[in-house]
Design a protein around this motif. Structure first.
Motif, mmCIF file in Angstrom:
data_model
loop_
_atom_site.group_PDB
_atom_site.id
_atom_site.type_symbol
_atom_site.label_atom_id
_atom_site.label_comp_id
_atom_site.label_asym_id
_atom_site.label_seq_id
_atom_site.Cartn_x
_atom_site.Cartn_y
_atom_site.Cartn_z
ATOM 1 N N TRP A 61 3.583 -41.195 9.364
ATOM 2 C CA TRP A 61 2.918 -41.323 8.069
ATOM 3 C C TRP A 61 3.777 -40.795 6.925
ATOM 4 C CZ3 TRP A 61 -2.836 -39.632 9.079
ATOM 5 C CH2 TRP A 61 -3.426 -40.545 9.961
ATOM 6 N N TYR A 62 4.813 -40.036 7.255
ATOM 7 C CA TYR A 62 5.699 -39.479 6.231
ATOM 8 C C TYR A 62 6.780 -40.492 5.881
ATOM 9 C CZ TYR A 62 3.776 -34.786 6.850
ATOM 10 O OH TYR A 62 2.950 -33.691 6.867
ATOM 11 N N THR A 119 -0.430 -35.427 -0.197
ATOM 12 C CA THR A 119 0.396 -36.577 -0.545
ATOM 13 C C THR A 119 0.371 -37.617 0.564
ATOM 14 O OG1 THR A 119 1.811 -35.242 -1.950
ATOM 15 C CG2 THR A 119 2.716 -37.326 -1.191
ATOM 16 N N VAL A 120 0.435 -37.162 1.801
ATOM 17 C CA VAL A 120 0.492 -38.090 2.920
ATOM 18 C C VAL A 120 -0.872 -38.743 3.173
ATOM 19 C CG1 VAL A 120 0.855 -38.228 5.420
ATOM 20 C CG2 VAL A 120 2.451 -36.973 3.997
ATOM 21 N N GLU A 177 1.831 -31.347 1.086
ATOM 22 C CA GLU A 177 2.273 -32.394 2.002
ATOM 23 C C GLU A 177 1.088 -33.197 2.506
ATOM 24 O OE1 GLU A 177 4.714 -31.350 5.343
ATOM 25 O OE2 GLU A 177 5.954 -30.014 4.116
ATOM 26 N N ARG A 178 0.075 -32.504 2.961
ATOM 27 C CA ARG A 178 -1.097 -33.182 3.531
ATOM 28 C C ARG A 178 -1.825 -34.013 2.482
ATOM 29 N NH1 ARG A 178 -2.241 -31.479 8.610
ATOM 30 N NH2 ARG A 178 -4.438 -32.029 8.487
ATOM 31 N N ARG A 183 6.000 -40.328 -2.825
ATOM 32 C CA ARG A 183 6.479 -40.777 -1.519
ATOM 33 C C ARG A 183 7.866 -41.402 -1.603
ATOM 34 N NH1 ARG A 183 3.126 -40.955 2.875
ATOM 35 N NH2 ARG A 183 4.342 -42.654 3.720
#
Length: 130
Positions: free
Chosen positions: A106-107, A51-52, A48-49, A26
Motif C-alpha cells: 500500500w506504500y 496518508t496510506v 504514515e497510516r 504519495r
C-alpha cells in the motif's frame, strides 16, 4: 432540496481536496511531500497510516455522504451510500489501531525503500520494531 445539493457539492469538493493532498504526499516529489514518512530510524507512524489509508478512507466517506445527500428520488441513494461507507469507516478505524500492520504494497515505492532502510538500521542498532 437546494441545501442538500449544496452539501453534496461541498462533500465532493472536500473529497477532491483530500485526494489531491494524498496524491501529492504519495508521489513524494519534494522533501516537504515526503515528510510524512519521517526521517532516520524512527517513523511518523500516525502520519504514515493516515496518508496510506486514513485520508483516502475519509475522502471515500465524503463521497458516500455526497451520494446520500443528493436530492434524488426520495433518498433512494441513502441505503447504497450507507452500505458503501462501511468499508471506508472500517479502513478509518484500522488506521487508528497501530497494532494492525498496513501491507507494504500500500506504500509508494520510495516509501517502501525508506521502510526497508529503517528496518535494516533498527536491526543494526539492535532495536525492536516500534
Amino acid at each position: 432540496m437546494m441545501p442538500f445539493l449544496l452539501l453534496a457539492v461541498a462533500a465532493v469538493l472536500l473529497a477532491l481536496v483530500i485526494s489531491v493532498y494524498v496524491i501529492r504526499r504519495r508521489l513524494g516529489r519534494s522533501a516537504m511531500a515526503r515528510r510524512w514518512m519521517g526521517d532516520g530510524m524512527f517513523p511518523r507512524t500516525s502520519q504514515e497510516r493516515m496518508t496510506v489509508l486514513g485520508w483516502p478512507a475519509l475522502a471515500g466517506l465524503c463521497l458516500c455522504f455526497a451520494l446520500a445527500a443528493l436530492p434524488v428520488a426520495d433518498g433512494t441513494l441513502r441505503l447504497p451510500a450507507a452500505l458503501l461507507s462501511i468499508p471506508f469507516f472500517l479502513a478509518l478505524l484500522i488506521t487508528q489501531i497501530s497494532a494492525i500492520p498496513l501491507p507494504e504494497a500500500w506504500y509508494p515505492g520510495w516509501a517502501r525503500e525508506l521502510r526497508r532502510r529503517r528496518r535494516e538500521a533498527r536491526a543494526k542498532a539492535g532495536l525492536r520494531r516500534a
